[in-house]
Design an enzyme around this catalytic site. Sequence first.
Site, mmCIF file in Angstrom:
data_model
loop_
_atom_site.group_PDB
_atom_site.id
_atom_site.type_symbol
_atom_site.label_atom_id
_atom_site.label_comp_id
_atom_site.label_asym_id
_atom_site.label_seq_id
_atom_site.Cartn_x
_atom_site.Cartn_y
_atom_site.Cartn_z
ATOM 1 N N GLY A 3 12.752 23.213 -10.866
ATOM 2 C CA GLY A 3 14.050 22.758 -10.404
ATOM 3 C C GLY A 3 14.956 23.899 -9.996
ATOM 4 N N CYS A 4 16.203 23.841 -10.451
ATOM 5 C CA CYS A 4 17.197 24.845 -10.070
ATOM 6 C C CYS A 4 16.874 26.228 -10.627
ATOM 7 C CB CYS A 4 18.578 24.412 -10.537
ATOM 8 S SG CYS A 4 19.170 22.886 -9.766
ATOM 9 N N ALA A 5 16.098 26.304 -11.698
ATOM 10 C CA ALA A 5 15.737 27.601 -12.270
ATOM 11 C C ALA A 5 14.744 28.358 -11.411
ATOM 12 C CB ALA A 5 15.156 27.407 -13.673
ATOM 13 N N ALA A 6 14.139 27.674 -10.450
ATOM 14 C CA ALA A 6 13.048 28.275 -9.693
ATOM 15 C C ALA A 6 13.490 29.447 -8.829
ATOM 16 C CB ALA A 6 12.364 27.221 -8.824
ATOM 17 N N PHE B 136 19.261 28.527 -13.843
ATOM 18 C CA PHE B 136 19.090 27.587 -14.951
ATOM 19 C C PHE B 136 18.535 26.271 -14.425
ATOM 20 C CE2 PHE B 136 23.168 29.962 -15.652
ATOM 21 C CZ PHE B 136 22.643 30.903 -16.528
#
Length: 357
Positions: free
Chosen positions: A137-140, A333
């Site tokens: 997700g956004c942590a990628a 995150f």
Amino acid sequence: MATLCRPAVSVPEYVITMEETLELARSRHADHPQLPLALRLIENTGVRTRHIVQPIEETLKHPGFEDRNRVYGNEAKARVPAVVQRALDDAELLTTDIDVIIYVSCTGFMMPSLTAWLINAMDFSSDTRQIPIAQLGCAAGGAAVNRAHDFCTAYPEANALIVACEFCSLCYQPTDLGVGSLLCNGLFGDGIAAAVVRGKGGTGITLERNASYLIPKTEDWIMYDVRATGFHFLLDKRVPATMEPLAPALHNLARQHGWNASDLDFYIIHAGGPRILDDLSKFLEVPPEAFRFSRATLTEYGNIASAVVLDALRRLFDEGGAEHAARGMLAGFGPGITAEMSLGRWNNGNNTNTETT
């Protein structure tokens, strides 16, 4: 030392404003018992505009997961190459200089990955490694930087290309009426970003240390419920408060490097929402201005998932960068709850070695 060079960023041409988002929520969910709460939460995101890959009339339809995923693939192929070429040009490299492509996306699915298509379409070498990351997700975005750093540490002469492609609007689900889903409908936007990590040379952030941290027992706080209609985004109401348990991991990473996380020169942070940035400012003990690049991304583009950290870094470049050897932190995150963190110094391209303490 591996250097993260200037990112290239592109957002689609279709724009939806905060006012239009609120009006759509009012008109489509007039009888929703929690509509006032949802409207207030959307307004509090601070998002003024978002860019989407299709006109809003098409976005609001749901032709089915198959058609949406086809749009994802077609639009990625149409839009990604130009962004990649700009990133290569900014890093002063050719496709044949790239040793690994790290592709991150959580809003569509392709197999083989878009990496295979890019290698063929843009004449990368046939022995280019492929690292597609689809489930962070956004942590990628932060993870891609860290894996590029790891690769260039293992192969000091190598160069890595990072590509983030997120079409969050293709995950809109008209039947999801929870407050969290309505909030997400007003928060997420579409965007593409690419950046090169050079094993040698380059201007940008010379990467020195990275780490990951997962908050135990939070794997169901941010997740997809995968159904016949596609990806249904589930967001726990506890997510905005996650900076309190994550801030110690950021402090610990800096401490291991002999730095103080509260006393760095620049911060490139994933802008999941204003509460994330407000709390991190509090728990890292840094002024809100430290996150101005992340706030600008949130305001102008919304949460563009894995592409946020690259766009925030692009804004630092646009401001003129930092002083040579200035110390900074980058963090993304996402689901898990996972933090992907890195530390580095600004390198103005004079190839002078800097101290690591």
